[in-house]
Design a protein around this motif. Structure first.
Motif, PDB file in Angstrom:
ATOM      1  N   ALA A 229     -10.078  -6.707  -7.714  1.00 41.58           N
ATOM      2  CA  ALA A 229      -9.439  -6.156  -8.909  1.00 41.58           C
ATOM      3  C   ALA A 229      -9.800  -4.688  -9.104  1.00 41.58           C
ATOM      4  N   ARG A 230     -11.053  -4.329  -8.864  1.00 39.75           N
ATOM      5  CA  ARG A 230     -11.464  -2.935  -9.044  1.00 39.75           C
ATOM      6  C   ARG A 230     -10.757  -2.011  -8.061  1.00 39.75           C
ATOM      7  N   THR A 231     -10.631  -2.456  -6.830  1.00 40.31           N
ATOM      8  CA  THR A 231      -9.950  -1.636  -5.830  1.00 40.31           C
ATOM      9  C   THR A 231      -8.485  -1.452  -6.178  1.00 40.31           C
ATOM     10  N   LEU A 234      -8.150   1.000  -9.038  1.00 41.71           N
ATOM     11  CA  LEU A 234      -8.346   2.366  -8.576  1.00 41.71           C
ATOM     12  C   LEU A 234      -7.115   2.879  -7.839  1.00 41.71           C
ATOM     13  N   ALA A 235      -6.518   2.031  -6.993  1.00 41.60           N
ATOM     14  CA  ALA A 235      -5.316   2.435  -6.246  1.00 41.60           C
ATOM     15  C   ALA A 235      -4.165   2.753  -7.195  1.00 41.60           C
ATOM     16  N   VAL A 236      -3.970   1.896  -8.201  1.00 42.73           N
ATOM     17  CA  VAL A 236      -2.892   2.133  -9.173  1.00 42.73           C
ATOM     18  C   VAL A 236      -3.167   3.397  -9.975  1.00 42.73           C
ATOM     19  N   SER A 237      -4.415   3.614 -10.372  1.00 44.34           N
ATOM     20  CA  SER A 237      -4.765   4.817 -11.145  1.00 44.34           C
ATOM     21  C   SER A 237      -4.526   6.085 -10.342  1.00 44.34           C
ATOM     22  N   ILE A 238      -4.942   6.085  -9.085  1.00 45.74           N
ATOM     23  CA  ILE A 238      -4.716   7.260  -8.233  1.00 45.74           C
ATOM     24  C   ILE A 238      -3.219   7.519  -8.074  1.00 45.74           C
ATOM     25  N   SER A 239      -2.457   6.451  -7.828  1.00 46.50           N
ATOM     26  CA  SER A 239      -1.014   6.596  -7.635  1.00 46.50           C
ATOM     27  C   SER A 239      -0.341   7.148  -8.881  1.00 46.50           C
ATOM     28  N   LYS A 275       1.921   5.877  -3.810  1.00 48.02           N
ATOM     29  CA  LYS A 275       1.321   4.553  -3.690  1.00 48.02           C
ATOM     30  C   LYS A 275       0.542   4.411  -2.385  1.00 48.02           C
ATOM     31  N   VAL A 276       1.112   4.939  -1.315  1.00 42.49           N
ATOM     32  CA  VAL A 276       0.436   4.863  -0.018  1.00 42.49           C
ATOM     33  C   VAL A 276      -0.878   5.644  -0.063  1.00 42.49           C
ATOM     34  N   VAL A 277      -0.843   6.845  -0.639  1.00 39.38           N
ATOM     35  CA  VAL A 277      -2.062   7.650  -0.731  1.00 39.38           C
ATOM     36  C   VAL A 277      -3.091   6.969  -1.616  1.00 39.38           C
ATOM     37  N   GLY A 278      -2.657   6.459  -2.762  1.00 42.75           N
ATOM     38  CA  GLY A 278      -3.582   5.768  -3.653  1.00 42.75           C
ATOM     39  C   GLY A 278      -4.205   4.549  -3.009  1.00 42.75           C
ATOM     40  N   MET A 279      -3.396   3.775  -2.304  1.00 40.76           N
ATOM     41  CA  MET A 279      -3.915   2.596  -1.638  1.00 40.76           C
ATOM     42  C   MET A 279      -4.890   2.979  -0.529  1.00 40.76           C
ATOM     43  N   TRP A 280      -4.570   4.024   0.227  1.00 44.43           N
ATOM     44  CA  TRP A 280      -5.429   4.440   1.328  1.00 44.43           C
ATOM     45  C   TRP A 280      -6.797   4.895   0.818  1.00 44.43           C
ATOM     46  N   TRP A 372       0.021  -4.223  -4.477  1.00 49.69           N
ATOM     47  CA  TRP A 372       1.278  -3.924  -5.152  1.00 49.69           C
ATOM     48  C   TRP A 372       2.106  -5.131  -5.511  1.00 49.69           C
ATOM     49  N   PHE A 373       1.863  -6.324  -4.928  1.00 50.82           N
ATOM     50  CA  PHE A 373       2.664  -7.487  -5.279  1.00 50.82           C
ATOM     51  C   PHE A 373       2.228  -8.016  -6.649  1.00 50.82           C
TER      52      PHE A 373
END
Length: 374
Positions: A229-231, A234-239, A275-280, A372-373
């Motif tokens: 959940a934390r990861t 963080l990915a959504v926040s960065i995106s 989204k790709v950058v945030g996830m990476w 993302w799902f």
């Protein structure tokens, strides 16, 4: 305590692999090995390739099909034929290898299995963080049901292949020509094959199997979402925070590069890129933490299990409680495993990158799905 870690389960759908490996191919008959049989049916495969191309052409000629889809369907025929031929020849070989590996695995002592599992964690825990977590969630949530669902779907696929092979050999009017080659149009061939599939498959079994797989995937995905959940946050926040500056910087560039009639794709492209950058970034940080943790857990697990196995086999007289040898070996493995993963930037060297490519694809898909799902 790390020393109290439970060993991974030894159960595996061995019977399923044995069943699949016992079949020479998907419904093919006759003596000889799968590869030899595959080579001996070149003429038959050419006729089947022509039928597949006709079916694709019939699908392309249906009303309402976009032009780009029509071109894709026409080009899909030869690709499908090659893919089916490869699967037909390789499946028995692959299943035989898996069955042999599983049989060896099930004969190993529990301490040896624990040691191997620890080494996997130590050297690949960061590479396949999500996959290893999914395997554990899958095991806990009931893997036998999923195995049965896969077996049911495989049975229907095999039945359709057998029925299709028999249908391709029919000559009901006894004129020396195959009936499927005498059909007047590609649409007639498509209708005949669709009817064959509908008559052959068991709809209740297929629906239940697909429903079981969907439920299992949803359950594993929900477990992974909680675990990471934390990861994900963080990915959504960065995106989200990257979207505005990326839009300001990239919109003029993309607008200049993309023709005006496709300008409505600029905003989705930027969103996907964010989204790709945030996830990476988020998953890179998560993998660094997971690498350190998995290397420590796996190294100590492998060292202690190896010492236990050595005591069990009578090779040494030293126990985990009486010696620091397991600690020294475990922390050494921890450092080596963490260095191996971090120094490579989580990219596997050759030939491991080729051998583990399917696992890497599963890891990528699960990472994207967890992030993302909804």
């Amino acid at each position: 305590q790390i020393s109290r870690k439970k060993s991974p389960p030894t159960s595996f759908p061995l019977t399923f692999c044995q069943e699949m490996s016992s079949r020479k191919s998907f419904g093919s008959v006759g003596p000889g090995s799968p590869m030899a049989e595959h080579r001996s049916l070149t003429a038959s495969q050419k006729r089947e390739a022509a039928r597949v191309e006709r079916i694709c052409n019939a699908l392309a000629e249906r009303e309402g099909v976009p032009p780009w889809t029509k071109s894709l369907l026409v080009q899909l025929g030869p690709l499908l034929t090659t893919l089916l031929a490869f699967i037909d020849a390789s499946t028995p070989v692959v299943m035989s290898a898996i069955a042999a590996a599983v049989a060896i695995w099930n004969t190993l002592p529990k301490q040896a299995i624990t040691a191997l599992y620890g080494l996997v964690l130590c050297f690949f825990g960061g590479h396949y963080t999500v996959t290893l977590a999914a395997v554990e969630a899958f095991r806990v949530s009931g893997g036998e049901r999923v195995t049965q669902c896969i077996r049911d779907i495989w049975t229907d696929i095999t039945n359709v292949r057998i029925a299709n092979a028999a249908d391709n050999k029919k000559d009901d009017d006894h004129d020396g020509k195959l009936d499927v080659d005498q059909l007047s149009s590609d649409k007639a061939l498509l209708s005949r094959k669709i009817g064959l599939v509908l008559r052959t498959v068991d709809p209740d079994r297929v629906i239940q199997a697909l429903g079981g797989l969907a439920q299992a995937f949803a359950g594993v995905l929900a477990t992974l979402k909680v675990q990471f959940a934390r990861t994900v946050a963080l990915a959504v926040s960065i995106s989200d925070n990257l979207r505005k500056p990326a839009g300001v910087l990239l919109t003029p560039v993309l607008a200049a590069l993309i023709p005006p009639e496709y300008h409505h794709w600029v905003s989705p492209i930027i969103s996907i890129a964010c989204k790709v950058v945030g996830m990476w970034v988020a998953w890179l940080l998560a993998r660094i933490i997971a690498t350190c943790h998995a290397s420590m857990i796996g190294g100590l697990m492998a060292a202690r299990a190896a010492m236990g196995l050595a005591n069990q086999m009578g090779w040494v007289k030293v126990t985990v409680e009486d010696s620091m040898l397991d600690e020294a070996a475990g922390w050494t493995l921890c450092v080596i495993g963490a260095y191996f993963q971090l120094s490579s930037g989580f990219s596997l060297p050759f030939p491991l990158n080729v051998v583990l490519l399917p696992v890497s694809m599963v890891e990528w898909f699960l990472t994207w799905a967890v992030t993302w799902f909804d």
